[in-house]
Design a protein around this motif. Sequence first.
Motif, PDB file in Angstrom:
ATOM      1  N   ALA A 204       0.857  -1.184   0.000  1.00 27.76           N
ATOM      2  CA  ALA A 204       0.000   0.000   0.000  1.00 27.76           C
ATOM      3  C   ALA A 204       0.893   1.235   0.000  1.00 27.76           C
ATOM      4  CB  ALA A 204      -0.918   0.010   1.219  1.00 27.76           C
ATOM      5  N   GLY A 205       0.486   2.242  -0.724  1.00 28.57           N
ATOM      6  CA  GLY A 205       1.271   3.466  -0.808  1.00 28.57           C
ATOM      7  C   GLY A 205       0.443   4.691  -0.519  1.00 28.57           C
ATOM      8  N   LEU A 206       1.118   5.770  -0.157  1.00 25.90           N
ATOM      9  CA  LEU A 206       0.467   7.056   0.063  1.00 25.90           C
ATOM     10  C   LEU A 206       1.370   8.140  -0.509  1.00 25.90           C
ATOM     11  CD1 LEU A 206      -2.005   8.464   1.363  1.00 25.90           C
ATOM     12  CD2 LEU A 206      -0.560   8.863   3.369  1.00 25.90           C
ATOM     13  N   VAL A 207       0.796   8.993  -1.341  1.00 21.99           N
ATOM     14  CA  VAL A 207       1.531  10.095  -1.965  1.00 21.99           C
ATOM     15  C   VAL A 207       0.866  11.398  -1.555  1.00 21.99           C
ATOM     16  CG1 VAL A 207       2.338  11.113  -4.121  1.00 21.99           C
ATOM     17  CG2 VAL A 207       2.099   8.622  -3.931  1.00 21.99           C
ATOM     18  N   VAL A 208       1.643  12.326  -1.021  1.00 18.66           N
ATOM     19  CA  VAL A 208       1.147  13.649  -0.659  1.00 18.66           C
ATOM     20  C   VAL A 208       1.869  14.674  -1.525  1.00 18.66           C
ATOM     21  CG1 VAL A 208       0.894  15.368   1.157  1.00 18.66           C
ATOM     22  CG2 VAL A 208       0.658  12.934   1.706  1.00 18.66           C
ATOM     23  N   ARG A 209       1.104  15.413  -2.312  1.00 18.84           N
ATOM     24  CA  ARG A 209       1.668  16.483  -3.149  1.00 18.84           C
ATOM     25  C   ARG A 209       1.461  17.815  -2.430  1.00 18.84           C
ATOM     26  NH1 ARG A 209       2.488  17.963  -8.819  1.00 18.84           N
ATOM     27  NH2 ARG A 209       1.943  15.852  -9.486  1.00 18.84           N
ATOM     28  N   MET A 210       2.568  18.519  -2.188  1.00 20.29           N
ATOM     29  CA  MET A 210       2.518  19.822  -1.532  1.00 20.29           C
ATOM     30  C   MET A 210       2.682  20.915  -2.585  1.00 20.29           C
ATOM     31  SD  MET A 210       5.084  18.801   1.578  1.00 20.29           S
ATOM     32  CE  MET A 210       5.191  17.058   2.038  1.00 20.29           C
ATOM     33  N   PRO A 211       1.834  21.948  -2.569  1.00 14.39           N
ATOM     34  CA  PRO A 211       1.828  22.952  -3.638  1.00 14.39           C
ATOM     35  C   PRO A 211       2.963  23.970  -3.514  1.00 14.39           C
ATOM     36  CG  PRO A 211       0.148  23.479  -2.026  1.00 14.39           C
ATOM     37  CD  PRO A 211       0.739  22.162  -1.595  1.00 14.39           C
ATOM     38  N   THR A 212       4.185  23.487  -3.663  1.00 12.17           N
ATOM     39  CA  THR A 212       5.343  24.378  -3.599  1.00 12.17           C
ATOM     40  C   THR A 212       5.674  25.006  -4.948  1.00 12.17           C
ATOM     41  OG1 THR A 212       6.763  22.429  -3.869  1.00 12.17           O
ATOM     42  CG2 THR A 212       6.375  23.192  -1.637  1.00 12.17           C
ATOM     43  N   GLY A 213       5.101  24.479  -6.042  1.00 11.58           N
ATOM     44  CA  GLY A 213       5.315  25.039  -7.372  1.00 11.58           C
ATOM     45  C   GLY A 213       4.322  26.157  -7.665  1.00 11.58           C
ATOM     46  N   ASN A 214       4.692  27.035  -8.585  1.00 10.31           N
ATOM     47  CA  ASN A 214       3.853  28.171  -8.955  1.00 10.31           C
ATOM     48  C   ASN A 214       2.885  27.756 -10.059  1.00 10.31           C
ATOM     49  OD1 ASN A 214       2.704  30.592  -9.688  1.00 10.31           O
ATOM     50  ND2 ASN A 214       4.631  31.718  -9.839  1.00 10.31           N
ATOM     51  N   ALA A 215       1.599  27.705  -9.740  1.00 11.36           N
ATOM     52  CA  ALA A 215       0.603  27.287 -10.724  1.00 11.36           C
ATOM     53  C   ALA A 215       0.498  28.286 -11.872  1.00 11.36           C
ATOM     54  CB  ALA A 215      -0.762  27.116 -10.050  1.00 11.36           C
ATOM     55  N   ASP A 216       0.716  29.575 -11.605  1.00  7.67           N
ATOM     56  CA  ASP A 216       0.613  30.587 -12.659  1.00  7.67           C
ATOM     57  C   ASP A 216       1.753  30.495 -13.666  1.00  7.67           C
ATOM     58  OD1 ASP A 216      -1.732  31.543 -11.678  1.00  7.67           O
ATOM     59  OD2 ASP A 216      -0.894  33.342 -10.755  1.00  7.67           O
ATOM     60  N   ASP A 217       2.828  29.777 -13.319  1.00 10.93           N
ATOM     61  CA  ASP A 217       3.911  29.503 -14.270  1.00 10.93           C
ATOM     62  C   ASP A 217       3.842  28.068 -14.772  1.00 10.93           C
ATOM     63  OD1 ASP A 217       5.138  31.995 -14.405  1.00 10.93           O
ATOM     64  OD2 ASP A 217       6.338  31.638 -12.609  1.00 10.93           O
ATOM     65  N   PHE A 218       2.704  27.396 -14.537  1.00  8.84           N
ATOM     66  CA  PHE A 218       2.464  26.028 -14.998  1.00  8.84           C
ATOM     67  C   PHE A 218       3.488  25.062 -14.401  1.00  8.84           C
ATOM     68  CE2 PHE A 218       1.487  28.570 -19.066  1.00  8.84           C
ATOM     69  CZ  PHE A 218       0.329  29.081 -18.510  1.00  8.84           C
ATOM     70  N   GLN A 219       3.959  25.336 -13.180  1.00  6.66           N
ATOM     71  CA  GLN A 219       4.965  24.501 -12.528  1.00  6.66           C
ATOM     72  C   GLN A 219       4.435  23.830 -11.265  1.00  6.66           C
ATOM     73  OE1 GLN A 219       8.281  27.249 -12.030  1.00  6.66           O
ATOM     74  NE2 GLN A 219       9.144  26.645 -13.991  1.00  6.66           N
ATOM     75  N   GLY A 220       3.161  23.953 -11.001  1.00  5.33           N
ATOM     76  CA  GLY A 220       2.560  23.322  -9.833  1.00  5.33           C
ATOM     77  C   GLY A 220       1.053  23.320  -9.964  1.00  5.33           C
ATOM     78  N   THR A 221       0.393  22.477  -9.181  1.00  7.54           N
ATOM     79  CA  THR A 221      -1.060  22.382  -9.261  1.00  7.54           C
ATOM     80  C   THR A 221      -1.758  23.469  -8.456  1.00  7.54           C
ATOM     81  OG1 THR A 221      -1.187  20.870  -7.367  1.00  7.54           O
ATOM     82  CG2 THR A 221      -0.907  19.889  -9.562  1.00  7.54           C
ATOM     83  N   GLY A 222      -1.067  24.029  -7.467  1.00  2.23           N
ATOM     84  CA  GLY A 222      -1.667  25.060  -6.633  1.00  2.23           C
ATOM     85  C   GLY A 222      -2.546  24.526  -5.527  1.00  2.23           C
ATOM     86  N   THR A 223      -2.656  23.198  -5.376  1.00  2.00           N
ATOM     87  CA  THR A 223      -3.503  22.607  -4.348  1.00  2.00           C
ATOM     88  C   THR A 223      -2.789  21.418  -3.697  1.00  2.00           C
ATOM     89  OG1 THR A 223      -4.573  21.055  -5.875  1.00  2.00           O
ATOM     90  CG2 THR A 223      -5.579  23.230  -5.626  1.00  2.00           C
ATOM     91  N   TRP A 224      -3.197  21.114  -2.468  1.00  2.00           N
ATOM     92  CA  TRP A 224      -2.728  19.902  -1.812  1.00  2.00           C
ATOM     93  C   TRP A 224      -3.458  18.703  -2.416  1.00  2.00           C
ATOM     94  CZ3 TRP A 224       0.758  19.256   2.333  1.00  2.00           C
ATOM     95  CH2 TRP A 224       1.294  20.434   2.838  1.00  2.00           C
ATOM     96  N   GLU A 225      -2.725  17.622  -2.616  1.00  2.00           N
ATOM     97  CA  GLU A 225      -3.315  16.401  -3.148  1.00  2.00           C
ATOM     98  C   GLU A 225      -2.809  15.197  -2.348  1.00  2.00           C
ATOM     99  OE1 GLU A 225      -2.549  16.085  -7.303  1.00  2.00           O
ATOM    100  OE2 GLU A 225      -3.475  18.016  -7.791  1.00  2.00           O
ATOM    101  N   VAL A 226      -3.706  14.248  -2.141  1.00  2.00           N
ATOM    102  CA  VAL A 226      -3.375  13.014  -1.423  1.00  2.00           C
ATOM    103  C   VAL A 226      -3.801  11.840  -2.289  1.00  2.00           C
ATOM    104  CG1 VAL A 226      -3.749  11.636   0.648  1.00  2.00           C
ATOM    105  CG2 VAL A 226      -3.668  14.131   0.813  1.00  2.00           C
TER     106      VAL A 226
END
Length: 372
Positions: A204-226
């Motif tokens: 079993a795995g768990l991935v947490v995406r933290m919005p450290t990238g800039n969404a306005d530069d298309f380099q991040g989603t801008g939201t937390w994802e699990v």
Amino acid sequence: VLLAASRVGAESFVDILGRRAITRPIGEALAASVARSLPVPAASPGVSFTFDPETHAFRRTTEVTGQLFLERAAPLGRGRWNLDLSYQWVQIDTLDGHDTADLRDTGPPIIDHRGNLFTVPRFALDLETHEVTMSATYGVTDDLDVNLTLPLLASTFAVHATARRVADGGLQSGDAHGSAFAPGDLLARAKQRLLHGGWGDVAAGLVVRMPTGNADDFQGTGTWEVAPMLYATTPAITVGGPVSVRGYANGGVDLDAENVDHSEGRFGFGLDVGLGTRVTLATAVLGREPFAAPASPGFFDLFRVNPQNGKVSRAPFLGLDRNRQSFYDLAIGGRVVLWRETVIGFANVLLPLNDDGFRSDAIPMVGVEAVF
């Protein structure tokens, strides 16, 4: 009309496109989809270690993992580290199957807020990203791995647009471009093996995406994802001489913490072909199935006028299709042991299997990892 003559000093890529009604939806669509399309290598290393009770030491498994985007259910090994450095080149080439350098809107003329009619014989987009990904995996126990992954992104973005006035046929062109260098979204990943036997492993795995990238530069989603995930791996099966095969299956759901409609199912199936104990080739099919369409109905619609009868209608800019999209890719690559059991090199190419959304014709990747 569409763009400022030069927007080199713009604050972000979204600003380069402009906040106008005609171009704002394009920027929002890019910001929502491109960051999720940037490939993230798997956290699983090329080799793993198991404890040998006879020698009271950890021994490396005989086979090398070939998969670079599918996780292996077997853990790295207690107290072991894997450091990974990779490079990818991502060039956005198509939008719903159309060349982004040759987009146009020459159907019924668009009507602006002043009542002027115009068409767009050219609306070219150019988005290129150089992605260097750093990853570190640590074996906490015999069955538990943890991982941190951070991409560094160097992106350039340019727009070239031409508008034609219906009244006199006059042309007006605009060009805008910019660049950005920054970290992308930080990923924290964990994998716990649940089952182990002669038929294979399940984890079993768990991935947490933290919005450290800039969404306005298309380099991040801008939201937390699990993303809760499930990984399965078969044992290596010898098919003749030094050649062996191993199967992989990954599946789970990537949940958007701010808007569940932006969540998506993720899956992948792959096959390793081992050539002795030093080289393994791999192929995999990777899929993403969003829960909903990326935009609401009419999001890209503009008012248009039929010049023959003056009838007003609405139709999407550039003919963009905002139905629910699916993303399927083919990964072809492998790993090779470069030095003893410590340094491993790898390479891969990611090829699209369908045309939905913003896509790249091919995404090459090369890298190196060290296990100790």
